[in-house]
Write an enzyme that holds these catalytic residues in place. Structure first.
Site, PDB file in Angstrom:
ATOM      1  N   MET A   1     -12.243   4.076  -0.803  1.00 21.29           N
ATOM      2  CA  MET A   1     -12.912   4.273   0.491  1.00 21.29           C
ATOM      3  C   MET A   1     -13.660   5.590   0.391  1.00 21.29           C
ATOM      4  O   MET A   1     -13.302   6.595   1.006  1.00 21.29           O
ATOM      5  CB  MET A   1     -11.858   4.286   1.615  1.00 21.29           C
ATOM      6  CG  MET A   1     -11.341   2.890   1.933  1.00 21.29           C
ATOM      7  SD  MET A   1      -9.786   2.917   2.848  1.00 21.29           S
ATOM      8  CE  MET A   1      -8.644   3.113   1.494  1.00 21.29           C
TER       9      MET A   1
ATOM     10  N   HIS B   1      -8.337   0.929  -4.179  1.00 15.84           N
ATOM     11  CA  HIS B   1      -9.275   0.682  -3.081  1.00 15.84           C
ATOM     12  C   HIS B   1     -10.014   1.983  -2.789  1.00 15.84           C
ATOM     13  O   HIS B   1      -9.439   2.905  -2.199  1.00 15.84           O
ATOM     14  CB  HIS B   1      -8.453   0.194  -1.875  1.00 15.84           C
ATOM     15  CG  HIS B   1      -9.234  -0.055  -0.637  1.00 15.84           C
ATOM     16  ND1 HIS B   1      -8.624  -0.240   0.598  1.00 15.84           N
ATOM     17  CD2 HIS B   1     -10.570  -0.173  -0.408  1.00 15.84           C
ATOM     18  CE1 HIS B   1      -9.547  -0.454   1.517  1.00 15.84           C
ATOM     19  NE2 HIS B   1     -10.743  -0.405   0.939  1.00 15.84           N
TER      20      HIS B   1
ATOM     21  N   MET C   1     -11.410  -6.068   5.321  1.00 16.88           N
ATOM     22  CA  MET C   1     -10.620  -5.113   6.093  1.00 16.88           C
ATOM     23  C   MET C   1     -10.293  -5.742   7.441  1.00 16.88           C
ATOM     24  O   MET C   1     -11.188  -6.219   8.150  1.00 16.88           O
ATOM     25  CB  MET C   1     -11.399  -3.809   6.331  1.00 16.88           C
ATOM     26  CG  MET C   1     -11.619  -2.935   5.112  1.00 16.88           C
ATOM     27  SD  MET C   1     -10.112  -2.420   4.252  1.00 16.88           S
ATOM     28  CE  MET C   1      -9.186  -1.616   5.565  1.00 16.88           C
TER      29      MET C   1
ATOM     30  N   MET D   1      -9.266   7.935  -0.412  1.00 16.63           N
ATOM     31  CA  MET D   1     -10.148   8.303   0.721  1.00 16.63           C
ATOM     32  C   MET D   1     -10.759   9.676   0.460  1.00 16.63           C
ATOM     33  O   MET D   1     -10.092  10.570  -0.072  1.00 16.63           O
ATOM     34  CB  MET D   1      -9.345   8.354   2.015  1.00 16.63           C
ATOM     35  CG  MET D   1      -8.598   7.066   2.320  1.00 16.63           C
ATOM     36  SD  MET D   1      -7.839   7.105   3.955  1.00 16.63           S
ATOM     37  CE  MET D   1      -6.864   5.600   3.915  1.00 16.63           C
TER      38      MET D   1
ATOM     39  N   SER E   1       0.848  -1.209   0.000  1.00 19.30           N
ATOM     40  CA  SER E   1       0.000   0.000   0.000  1.00 19.30           C
ATOM     41  C   SER E   1       0.874   1.246   0.000  1.00 19.30           C
ATOM     42  O   SER E   1       1.662   1.461   0.925  1.00 19.30           O
ATOM     43  CB  SER E   1      -0.887   0.019   1.253  1.00 19.30           C
ATOM     44  OG  SER E   1      -1.412   1.325   1.405  1.00 19.30           O
TER      45      SER E   1
ATOM     46  N   ASP F   1      -6.576  -6.580   4.264  1.00 18.20           N
ATOM     47  CA  ASP F   1      -5.970  -5.242   4.259  1.00 18.20           C
ATOM     48  C   ASP F   1      -5.998  -4.636   5.658  1.00 18.20           C
ATOM     49  O   ASP F   1      -7.070  -4.385   6.206  1.00 18.20           O
ATOM     50  CB  ASP F   1      -6.770  -4.361   3.282  1.00 18.20           C
ATOM     51  CG  ASP F   1      -6.199  -2.962   3.125  1.00 18.20           C
ATOM     52  OD1 ASP F   1      -5.142  -2.653   3.722  1.00 18.20           O
ATOM     53  OD2 ASP F   1      -6.819  -2.160   2.397  1.00 18.20           O
TER      54      ASP F   1
ATOM     55  N   HIS G   1      -1.162  -1.285  -4.406  1.00 15.98           N
ATOM     56  CA  HIS G   1      -2.430  -0.970  -3.746  1.00 15.98           C
ATOM     57  C   HIS G   1      -2.520   0.544  -3.494  1.00 15.98           C
ATOM     58  O   HIS G   1      -1.635   1.121  -2.861  1.00 15.98           O
ATOM     59  CB  HIS G   1      -2.509  -1.733  -2.419  1.00 15.98           C
ATOM     60  CG  HIS G   1      -3.815  -1.624  -1.704  1.00 15.98           C
ATOM     61  ND1 HIS G   1      -4.913  -2.406  -2.001  1.00 15.98           N
ATOM     62  CD2 HIS G   1      -4.204  -0.805  -0.697  1.00 15.98           C
ATOM     63  CE1 HIS G   1      -5.914  -2.087  -1.198  1.00 15.98           C
ATOM     64  NE2 HIS G   1      -5.517  -1.118  -0.388  1.00 15.98           N
TER      65      HIS G   1
ATOM     66  N   ASP H   1      -4.792   3.576  -2.027  1.00 21.22           N
ATOM     67  CA  ASP H   1      -5.893   3.879  -1.107  1.00 21.22           C
ATOM     68  C   ASP H   1      -6.466   5.261  -1.390  1.00 21.22           C
ATOM     69  O   ASP H   1      -5.812   6.275  -1.158  1.00 21.22           O
ATOM     70  CB  ASP H   1      -5.382   3.817   0.339  1.00 21.22           C
ATOM     71  CG  ASP H   1      -5.127   2.390   0.784  1.00 21.22           C
ATOM     72  OD1 ASP H   1      -6.049   1.561   0.659  1.00 21.22           O
ATOM     73  OD2 ASP H   1      -4.006   2.102   1.246  1.00 21.22           O
TER      74      ASP H   1
HETATM   75  C1  DX5 Z   1      -6.425   1.505   5.472  1.00 23.89           C
HETATM   76  C2  DX5 Z   1      -5.963   1.171   4.093  1.00 23.89           C
HETATM   77  C3  DX5 Z   1      -4.840   0.228   4.053  1.00 23.89           C
HETATM   78  C4  DX5 Z   1      -3.590   0.706   4.728  1.00 23.89           C
HETATM   79  C5  DX5 Z   1      -2.850  -0.484   5.249  1.00 23.89           C
HETATM   80  O1  DX5 Z   1      -7.569   2.247   5.419  1.00 23.89           O
HETATM   81  O2  DX5 Z   1      -7.004   0.625   3.324  1.00 23.89           O
HETATM   82  O3  DX5 Z   1      -4.554  -0.203   2.729  1.00 23.89           O
HETATM   83  O4  DX5 Z   1      -2.749   1.437   3.879  1.00 23.89           O
HETATM   84  O5  DX5 Z   1      -1.769  -0.027   5.976  1.00 23.89           O
HETATM   85  P1  DX5 Z   1      -1.013  -0.962   7.018  1.00 23.89           P
HETATM   86  O6  DX5 Z   1      -0.520  -2.141   6.241  1.00 23.89           O
HETATM   87  O7  DX5 Z   1       0.075  -0.080   7.497  1.00 23.89           O
HETATM   88  O8  DX5 Z   1      -1.998  -1.336   8.065  1.00 23.89           O
HETATM   89 ZN    ZN Z   2      -6.465  -0.331   1.346  1.00 24.15          ZN
END
Ligand code: DX5
Ligand code: ZN
Length: 219
Positions: A68, A66, A137, A37, A8, A175, A33, A35
């Site tokens: 979110m 991903h 998750m 948000m 990620s 994840d 990956h 993320d």
């Molecule tokens: C959290 C994300 C993850 C995050 C994971 O909301 O979806 O992908 O980056 O990070 P680690 O591996 O540090 O928990």
């Molecule tokens: Zn993620």
């Protein structure tokens, strides 16, 4: 079962993002990956389509995006146009989840469906045949660097049973809080794609870390 590793980039140095992605690519990751948000579905705001587009130009690894975000159906086409090979939406964020999955597939991208830790598997049971990947998750979404929630292991086993019962062969991604020390038991519980942010990018040698993770999961 051969595993896939999806570092990620949330844990990357954003000032050197292209170099970080290049290093992960060279170190042998399977997916990148990303993320996304929106500050509504989760408290944080991260990155959008222009950054995905820029990353698609520095790596040939599939971008595992991903989302979110609330109302992800508003952004499906633009993220695929930007370079998402696999687009994952949250079941909690979709009013009509079956429709959104078809919308993703119509673009040619693979469709992923994510569940928060508190969301029952029953929420996705009747669309399992329509997904290419289920993302469980293992932390509450919104932040990197949190600890793995142990009840995810039982949830993974239950998901595997559901998939086996229906002879469904989608990928199972996990994840949040995945590190070298816990990846073996998460794999044994049924995951085959592992997102890891700080577990990889927080270490000096990305290639050695990913190799060690693969060894932990070797049959
Ligand atoms: C959290 C994300 C993850 C995050 C994971 O909301 O979806 O992908 O980056 O990070 P680690 O591996 O540090 O928990
Ligand atoms: Zn993620």
């Amino acid at each position: 079962m051969t595993i896939k590793i999806a570092p990620s980039i949330l844990a990357a140095d954003f000032g050197r993002l292209a170099a970080e992605v290049g290093a992960l690519d060279a170190a042998g990751c399977d997916y990148i990956h990303v993320d996304v948000m929106d500050g509504r579905f989760v408290p944080n705001i991260t990155i959008g389509q222009p950054v995905v587009q820029a990353l698609s130009e520095v790596t040939n690894k599939p971008l595992d995006v991903h989302l979110m975000i609330d109302e992800p159906e508003r952004y499906v086409e633009s993220f695929v146009d930007a370079g998402a090979a696999l687009l994952t939406v949250h079941v909690e964020a979709c009013r009509h989840v079956h429709r959104v999955l078809q919308q993703i597939k119509a673009t040619g991208a693979r469709a992923g469906l994510a569940l928060n830790p508190g969301t029952p598997l029953e929420a996705i049971r009747w669309v399992l045949e329509d997904v290419d990947l289920v993302l469980l998750m293992s932390v509450n979404p919104g932040f990197g660097g949190q600890s793995f929630i142990p009840s995810t292991l039982a949830k993974l086993r239950a998901l595997r049973s559901l998939l086996d019962e229906g002879s469904i062969s989608c990928e199972v991604e996990v994840d949040g809080g995945i590190v070298q020390d816990n990846i073996a038991e998460v794999h044994a519980a049924g995951a085959d794609v592992f997102v890891s942010g700080t577990g990889i990018l927080g270490r000096a040698d990305y290639a050695a870390t990913m190799s060690a993770m693969r060894v932990c999961c070797a049959d």
